[in-house]
Design a protein around this motif. Structure first.
Motif, PDB file in Angstrom:
ATOM      1  N   ALA A 334       1.094  -1.375  -0.233  1.00 25.57           N
ATOM      2  CA  ALA A 334      -0.031  -0.403  -0.306  1.00 25.57           C
ATOM      3  C   ALA A 334       0.870   1.443   0.245  1.00 25.57           C
ATOM      4  O   ALA A 334       0.397   2.245  -0.788  1.00 25.57           O
ATOM      5  CB  ALA A 334      -0.817  -0.279   1.032  1.00 25.57           C
ATOM      6  N   ALA A 335       1.724   1.232   0.976  1.00 26.18           N
ATOM      7  CA  ALA A 335       2.919   2.376   0.550  1.00 26.18           C
ATOM      8  C   ALA A 335       3.285   2.857  -0.458  1.00 26.18           C
ATOM      9  O   ALA A 335       3.289   3.840  -1.005  1.00 26.18           O
ATOM     10  CB  ALA A 335       3.852   2.064   1.413  1.00 26.18           C
ATOM     11  N   LYS A 336       4.442   2.181  -1.201  1.00 20.47           N
ATOM     12  CA  LYS A 336       4.486   2.333  -2.174  1.00 20.47           C
ATOM     13  C   LYS A 336       3.060   2.946  -3.501  1.00 20.47           C
ATOM     14  O   LYS A 336       3.317   3.516  -4.686  1.00 20.47           O
ATOM     15  CB  LYS A 336       4.822   0.722  -2.683  1.00 20.47           C
ATOM     16  N   GLU A 337       2.088   2.544  -3.758  1.00 20.16           N
ATOM     17  CA  GLU A 337       0.715   2.535  -4.438  1.00 20.16           C
ATOM     18  C   GLU A 337       0.860   4.180  -4.004  1.00 20.16           C
ATOM     19  O   GLU A 337       0.472   4.533  -4.954  1.00 20.16           O
ATOM     20  CB  GLU A 337       0.191   1.540  -3.893  1.00 20.16           C
ATOM     21  N   ILE A 338       0.476   3.869  -2.732  1.00 20.51           N
ATOM     22  CA  ILE A 338      -0.044   5.480  -2.415  1.00 20.51           C
ATOM     23  C   ILE A 338       0.996   6.719  -2.608  1.00 20.51           C
ATOM     24  O   ILE A 338       0.611   7.732  -2.926  1.00 20.51           O
ATOM     25  CB  ILE A 338       0.040   5.828  -0.308  1.00 20.51           C
ATOM     26  N   ALA A 339       2.274   5.964  -2.257  1.00 19.16           N
ATOM     27  CA  ALA A 339       2.998   6.955  -2.804  1.00 19.16           C
ATOM     28  C   ALA A 339       3.281   7.640  -4.365  1.00 19.16           C
ATOM     29  O   ALA A 339       3.820   8.536  -4.769  1.00 19.16           O
ATOM     30  CB  ALA A 339       4.283   6.457  -3.195  1.00 19.16           C
ATOM     31  N   ARG A 340       2.718   6.331  -5.261  1.00 17.48           N
ATOM     32  CA  ARG A 340       2.641   6.415  -6.832  1.00 17.48           C
ATOM     33  C   ARG A 340       1.010   7.483  -7.222  1.00 17.48           C
ATOM     34  O   ARG A 340       1.351   8.828  -7.442  1.00 17.48           O
ATOM     35  CB  ARG A 340       2.496   5.625  -7.070  1.00 17.48           C
ATOM     36  N   LEU A 341      -0.064   7.125  -5.570  1.00 17.34           N
ATOM     37  CA  LEU A 341      -1.368   7.640  -6.734  1.00 17.34           C
ATOM     38  C   LEU A 341      -1.224   9.191  -6.050  1.00 17.34           C
ATOM     39  O   LEU A 341      -2.099  10.451  -6.354  1.00 17.34           O
ATOM     40  CB  LEU A 341      -2.145   6.743  -5.657  1.00 17.34           C
ATOM     41  N   LEU A 342      -0.097   9.585  -4.928  1.00 16.37           N
ATOM     42  CA  LEU A 342      -0.024  11.113  -4.478  1.00 16.37           C
ATOM     43  C   LEU A 342       0.343  12.171  -5.221  1.00 16.37           C
ATOM     44  O   LEU A 342       0.249  13.207  -5.463  1.00 16.37           O
ATOM     45  CB  LEU A 342       0.753  11.061  -3.010  1.00 16.37           C
ATOM     46  N   ARG A 343       1.287  11.631  -6.085  1.00 17.53           N
ATOM     47  CA  ARG A 343       1.843  12.053  -7.411  1.00 17.53           C
ATOM     48  C   ARG A 343       0.759  11.840  -8.821  1.00 17.53           C
ATOM     49  O   ARG A 343      -0.062  13.002  -9.431  1.00 17.53           O
ATOM     50  CB  ARG A 343       3.096  11.511  -8.168  1.00 17.53           C
ATOM     51  N   LEU A 344       0.346  11.146  -8.631  1.00 16.31           N
ATOM     52  CA  LEU A 344      -0.677  10.449 -10.416  1.00 16.31           C
ATOM     53  C   LEU A 344      -2.484  11.841 -10.129  1.00 16.31           C
ATOM     54  O   LEU A 344      -2.050  12.731 -10.164  1.00 16.31           O
ATOM     55  CB  LEU A 344      -0.875   9.088 -10.196  1.00 16.31           C
ATOM     56  N   ARG A 345      -2.798  11.699  -8.748  1.00 12.66           N
ATOM     57  CA  ARG A 345      -4.053  12.533  -8.285  1.00 12.66           C
ATOM     58  C   ARG A 345      -3.761  14.044  -8.129  1.00 12.66           C
ATOM     59  O   ARG A 345      -4.084  15.319  -8.267  1.00 12.66           O
ATOM     60  CB  ARG A 345      -4.392  12.068  -7.305  1.00 12.66           C
ATOM     61  N   ASP A 346      -1.914  14.600  -7.833  1.00 11.35           N
ATOM     62  CA  ASP A 346      -1.835  15.608  -7.174  1.00 11.35           C
ATOM     63  C   ASP A 346      -2.564  16.230  -5.760  1.00 11.35           C
ATOM     64  O   ASP A 346      -3.176  17.376  -6.174  1.00 11.35           O
ATOM     65  CB  ASP A 346      -2.053  16.838  -8.276  1.00 11.35           C
ATOM     66  N   ASN A 363       8.651  -3.993  12.659  1.00 21.26           N
ATOM     67  CA  ASN A 363       7.889  -3.983  11.661  1.00 21.26           C
ATOM     68  C   ASN A 363       7.180  -2.463  11.235  1.00 21.26           C
ATOM     69  O   ASN A 363       7.292  -1.535   9.733  1.00 21.26           O
ATOM     70  CB  ASN A 363       6.424  -4.623  11.413  1.00 21.26           C
ATOM     71  N   ARG A 364       7.204  -1.608  11.718  1.00 20.81           N
ATOM     72  CA  ARG A 364       6.583  -0.391  12.029  1.00 20.81           C
ATOM     73  C   ARG A 364       7.489   0.498  11.266  1.00 20.81           C
ATOM     74  O   ARG A 364       7.088   1.353  10.730  1.00 20.81           O
ATOM     75  CB  ARG A 364       6.367   0.713  13.779  1.00 20.81           C
ATOM     76  N   LYS A 365       9.629  -0.327  12.055  1.00 17.03           N
ATOM     77  CA  LYS A 365      10.269   1.721  11.349  1.00 17.03           C
ATOM     78  C   LYS A 365      10.052   0.885  10.090  1.00 17.03           C
ATOM     79  O   LYS A 365      10.552   1.702   9.048  1.00 17.03           O
ATOM     80  CB  LYS A 365      11.702   0.970  12.259  1.00 17.03           C
ATOM     81  N   LYS A 366      10.436  -0.985   9.553  1.00 18.08           N
ATOM     82  CA  LYS A 366      10.637  -0.491   8.189  1.00 18.08           C
ATOM     83  C   LYS A 366       9.522  -0.023   7.172  1.00 18.08           C
ATOM     84  O   LYS A 366       9.716   0.294   5.967  1.00 18.08           O
ATOM     85  CB  LYS A 366      10.602  -2.506   7.598  1.00 18.08           C
ATOM     86  N   LEU A 367       8.271  -0.023   7.701  1.00 22.73           N
ATOM     87  CA  LEU A 367       7.214   0.524   6.701  1.00 22.73           C
ATOM     88  C   LEU A 367       7.080   1.956   6.649  1.00 22.73           C
ATOM     89  O   LEU A 367       7.396   2.650   5.902  1.00 22.73           O
ATOM     90  CB  LEU A 367       5.984   0.282   7.482  1.00 22.73           C
ATOM     91  N   GLN A 368       7.583   2.664   7.865  1.00 17.83           N
ATOM     92  CA  GLN A 368       7.951   4.386   7.805  1.00 17.83           C
ATOM     93  C   GLN A 368       9.154   4.492   6.563  1.00 17.83           C
ATOM     94  O   GLN A 368       8.786   4.971   5.952  1.00 17.83           O
ATOM     95  CB  GLN A 368       8.346   4.844   9.027  1.00 17.83           C
ATOM     96  N   GLN A 369      10.495   3.862   7.030  1.00 20.65           N
ATOM     97  CA  GLN A 369      11.004   3.616   5.951  1.00 20.65           C
ATOM     98  C   GLN A 369      11.294   3.748   4.641  1.00 20.65           C
ATOM     99  O   GLN A 369      11.437   4.782   3.329  1.00 20.65           O
ATOM    100  CB  GLN A 369      12.342   3.347   6.517  1.00 20.65           C
ATOM    101  N   GLU A 370      10.339   2.105   4.222  1.00 16.80           N
ATOM    102  CA  GLU A 370       9.888   2.574   2.843  1.00 16.80           C
ATOM    103  C   GLU A 370       9.345   3.641   2.320  1.00 16.80           C
ATOM    104  O   GLU A 370       8.783   3.482   1.205  1.00 16.80           O
ATOM    105  CB  GLU A 370       9.501   0.962   2.876  1.00 16.80           C
ATOM    106  N   ARG A 373      11.198   6.001   1.000  1.00 16.96           N
ATOM    107  CA  ARG A 373      12.375   6.121   0.014  1.00 16.96           C
ATOM    108  C   ARG A 373      11.457   6.108  -1.060  1.00 16.96           C
ATOM    109  O   ARG A 373      11.845   6.477  -2.175  1.00 16.96           O
ATOM    110  CB  ARG A 373      13.161   4.855  -0.052  1.00 16.96           C
ATOM    111  N   GLU A 374       9.832   5.271  -1.292  1.00 16.46           N
ATOM    112  CA  GLU A 374       8.810   5.403  -1.838  1.00 16.46           C
ATOM    113  C   GLU A 374       8.139   6.956  -2.290  1.00 16.46           C
ATOM    114  O   GLU A 374       8.398   7.449  -3.574  1.00 16.46           O
ATOM    115  CB  GLU A 374       7.857   5.066  -1.695  1.00 16.46           C
ATOM    116  N   LEU A 375       8.969   7.972  -1.323  1.00 16.84           N
ATOM    117  CA  LEU A 375       8.206   9.483  -1.873  1.00 16.84           C
ATOM    118  C   LEU A 375       9.286  10.037  -2.509  1.00 16.84           C
ATOM    119  O   LEU A 375       9.361  10.889  -2.999  1.00 16.84           O
ATOM    120  CB  LEU A 375       7.819  10.203  -0.962  1.00 16.84           C
TER     121      LEU A 375
END
Length: 508
Positions: A334-346, A363-370, A373-375
Motif C-alpha cells: 500500500a505504501a508503494k501504491e500510495i506514493a505513486r497515487l499522491l503524484r498521479l492524483r496530485d 515492522n513499524r520502522k520498516k514501513l516508515q523507511q519504505e 524511500r518511495e516518496l
C-alpha cells in the motif's frame, strides 16, 4: 529507469502522461476553459489587509481575490515599487519586519506572481518574489544571487556554471541555473538569458501603461511547461499523437536542445495512444475511490476541503498465521501504491494515512523507511511525520494546483459530492411530515406529488403501499407524477390542478 512522456491531443483537451517503467505516475490535463495560472504575473491592487491573518487579499481580476501572506513579501518589494513609480524611493527592510508592519495599504497597486492555482472557493496564492523561468535559467529580478540546481552534483560543473552565470548577469539581477543546463555551452545559456531579459523589459514597459488589475506576464501553457521543465536527459521517449503538436515541439527543441529532437516520436497507429500504452485503463483504476492491491487488499481515498484521508484494508488477502507479517506485507504494498497515487492524483495539503496496525517495532520502522524511500521520486515538496502508536502517518504535500480528481470530475447533483443520498424510507417519512403540516393548515384534500420514477415505484409498491397509508391517514387524495429530472431524494407538491407549487410553503 525507462521514462516516457505520452501526449494525447483532442478537440477539447490535451492529456500528458508520464510513465516510469511503463507505470503511470503523473497525469496532466490542459483545457481551454481551465487555463493554467501558475507562474503568471499580475499587476494587482490590494483589496484588503488583514493583520490578524498576517495576510492581504489582492485583486488580480479573478473571481476570488488572491491571497498574499506577509512572509511572501520579499526583500525586493521596495525596489519593485520604485521601478514602477509606486513609491518615492526604495526602502530596504528585513523580511521578518513585514510580519509586524507590512508595507501595504488598501487600494495600493502591487506586482505579484501566482505560486498556487485557485482551489475550490480559495483564490490563488501569490508572492512578490518574482521569477521568470526559461529553458536553462530562472531570472531573479532585484537580487544578486547566482544559484545552481542541487541535482547537479559534480563540483567542477557547478563551479563552471556559477562562473558563467556571474559573468553574464547584469547588476540588479540574479539567476538560478537549472538541472538541464549541465554540460551546456555558454552560448546556449547566454541566449536563454537574453530572451529572459527581453521578456522582463517588455513586461516593465507594459506595466507602466496598464491599470490594475491586469495580467502583465503569462507563463507558458501546461504542455509547453512539461516540455520545458520535464523533458530532461532521463526521458527516453516523448510520443505525441498530433502532427501539429509534434512539429511545434520539434521546432522548439531545435532552438534550445537539438540533441533531444530524436527522442520525439509522432504516433501514427489507429489504436488510441492512451490505449496502446495501457494508460486509459490505469486512469480508471487509479482515480477510483477504492483502489485494489495485487495482494487482495485495498486502499480508500476520501477528500475533504482541509485534508485527504487514506485508509488501508486487508480485504481478500489470506496470508500467514502471523498477524504482524500479514499486516506488514499489505502495508508495504500500500505504501508503494500510495506514493505513486499522491503524484498521479496530485494530492496536496494535509494527508492522513491509516495503515493496518502492527505490534513489532521493527515492522513499524520498516514501513516508515519504505514509505519515505518511495516518496523520493516525488518532485513536490513534502514532510512526513513518524508513524503514530495508532498506525497513522501524517504528512503534508505541496499543493500547487487542484487535485486531478476535481479537475476531471464534478460533484454529483444528487448527493452534492458526499457519495450518498437520502434513503427512500427517509424521503417517504419527510413526505408524510409535509402533508401533516399542510393538513394542519386545513389545506385542500387533493394534491399532486412530483418525484423521481424510482421513488414513485417505492411509494406505490403493494396494496398497502406507503402512499396509500399516508392518503388514508390524512384523508388526502395524492396523485403521483413522475419526473426523470428530479433528484431521487427530492419531492415537490403541487395543487390539485398542478398549477401552483406548494412545497416551500410547508417545509420546516
Amino acid at each position: 529507469m525507462d521514462k516516457k512522456i505520452i501526449i494525447n491531443v483532442s478537440i477539447g483537451e490535451t492529456r500528458i502522461a508520464i510513465l516510469e517503467n511503463s507505470t503511470l505516475v503523473e497525469l496532466f490535463y490542459e483545457r481551454p476553459e481551465n487555463e493554467r495560472m501558475l507562474g503568471n504575473i499580475h499587476f494587482g491592487r490590494v483589496a484588503k489587509v488583514v493583520k490578524g491573518m498576517q495576510a492581504a487579499f489582492i485583486d488580480i481580476g479573478q473571481k476570488q481575490d488572491a491571497f498574499l501572506h506577509f512572509s511572501d513579501i520579499g526583500d525586493n518589494f521596495a525596489q519593485f515599487n520604485a521601478l514602477l513609480d509606486l513609491t518615492e524611493e526604495p526602502n530596504r527592510r528585513r523580511r521578518g519586519h513585514f510580519l509586524n508592519d507590512p508595507p501595504l495599504r488598501q487600494g495600493q497597486p502591487i506586482l505579484v506572481q501566482v505560486t498556487k492555482e485557485p482551489i475550490a472557493n480559495k483564490g490563488a496564492r501569490v508572492t512578490t518574489n518574482l521569477t521568470l523561468p526559461g529553458r536553462y535559467l530562472v531570472l531573479l529580478p532585484f537580487t544578486s544571487m547566482i544559484g545552481v540546481s542541487r541535482k547537479i552534483t559534480n563540483r567542477r560543473e557547478r563551479r563552471r556554471l556559477k562562473d558563467v552565470g556571474s559573468k553574464m548577469t547584469q547588476k540588479g539581477f540574479g539567476l538560478v541555473i537549472r538541472t538541464i543546463s549541465e554540460h551546456k555551452e555558454e552560448n546556449d545559456l547566454l541566449s536563454d538569458y537574453d530572451a529572459l531579459m527581453k521578456s522582463w523589459h517588455l513586461m516593465v514597459k507594459q506595466i507602466k501603461k496598464e491599470q490594475p488589475p491586469s495580467l502583465v506576464f503569462k507563463d507558458v501553457g501546461m504542455l509547453s511547461s512539461v516540455v520545458r521543465d520535464l523533458f530532461t536527459a532521463d526521458i527516453t521517449r516523448m510520443v505525441v499523437d498530433s502532427s501539429k503538436m509534434h512539429r511545434q515541439i520539434v521546432r522548439y527543441l531545435k532552438d534550445v536542445s537539438p540533441a533531444m529532437v530524436d527522442r520525439v516520436e509522432l504516433y501514427r497507429k489507429k489504436v488510441p495512444i492512451f490505449d496502446e500504452y495501457n494508460i486509459e485503463n490505469e486512469i480508471s483504476k487509479s482515480l477510483a475511490r477504492k483502489v485494489w492491491l495485487k495482494s487482495g487488499g485495498y486502499i480508500f481515498f476520501d477528500h475533504t476541503e482541509a485534508l485527504t484521508a487514506i485508509d488501508i484494508n486487508s480485504g481478500r488477502f489470506m496470508g500467514k498465521r502471523d498477524h504482524d507479517a500479514n499486516s506488514l506485507k499489505i502495508n508495504l504494498e500500500a505504501a508503494k501504491e500510495i506514493a505513486r497515487l499522491l503524484r498521479l492524483r496530485d494530492i496536496g495539503g494535509i494527508i492522513i494515512i491509516d495503515f493496518i496496525d502492527m505490534v513489532e517495532e521493527k515492522n513499524r520502522k520498516k514501513l516508515q523507511q519504505e514509505f519515505e524511500r518511495e516518496l523520493l521520486n516525488d518532485r513536490a515538496q513534502y514532510s512526513v511525520a513518524p508513524l503514530s502508536p495508532f498506525g497513522i502517518i501524517e504528512m503534508t504535500r505541496e499543493r500547487v494546483r487542484p487535485n486531478l480528481l476535481f479537475t476531471i470530475s464534478e460533484a454529483c447533483p444528487a448527493c452534492m459530492g458526499t457519495g450518498r443520498i437520502i434513503s427512500n424510507s427517509t424521503v417517504a417519512a419527510r413526505i408524510e411530515r409535509w402533508i401533516k403540516r399542510y393538513r394542519s393548515e386545513k389545506g385542500d384534500r387533493a394534491l399532486q406529488l412530483v418525484v423521481h420514477p424510482e421513488l414513485a415505484k417505492f411509494l406505490n409498491t403493494g396494496f398497502n403501499s406507503r402512499l396509500r397509508k399516508i392518503s388514508w391517514k390524512y384523508w388526502t387524495r395524492i396523485k403521483v407524477v413522475t419526473d426523470e429530472a428530479m433528484s431521487m431524494d427530492d419531492f415537490r407538491f403541487l395543487d390539485r390542478d398542478g398549477q401552483e407549487d406548494l412545497t416551500m410553503q410547508f417545509m420546516p
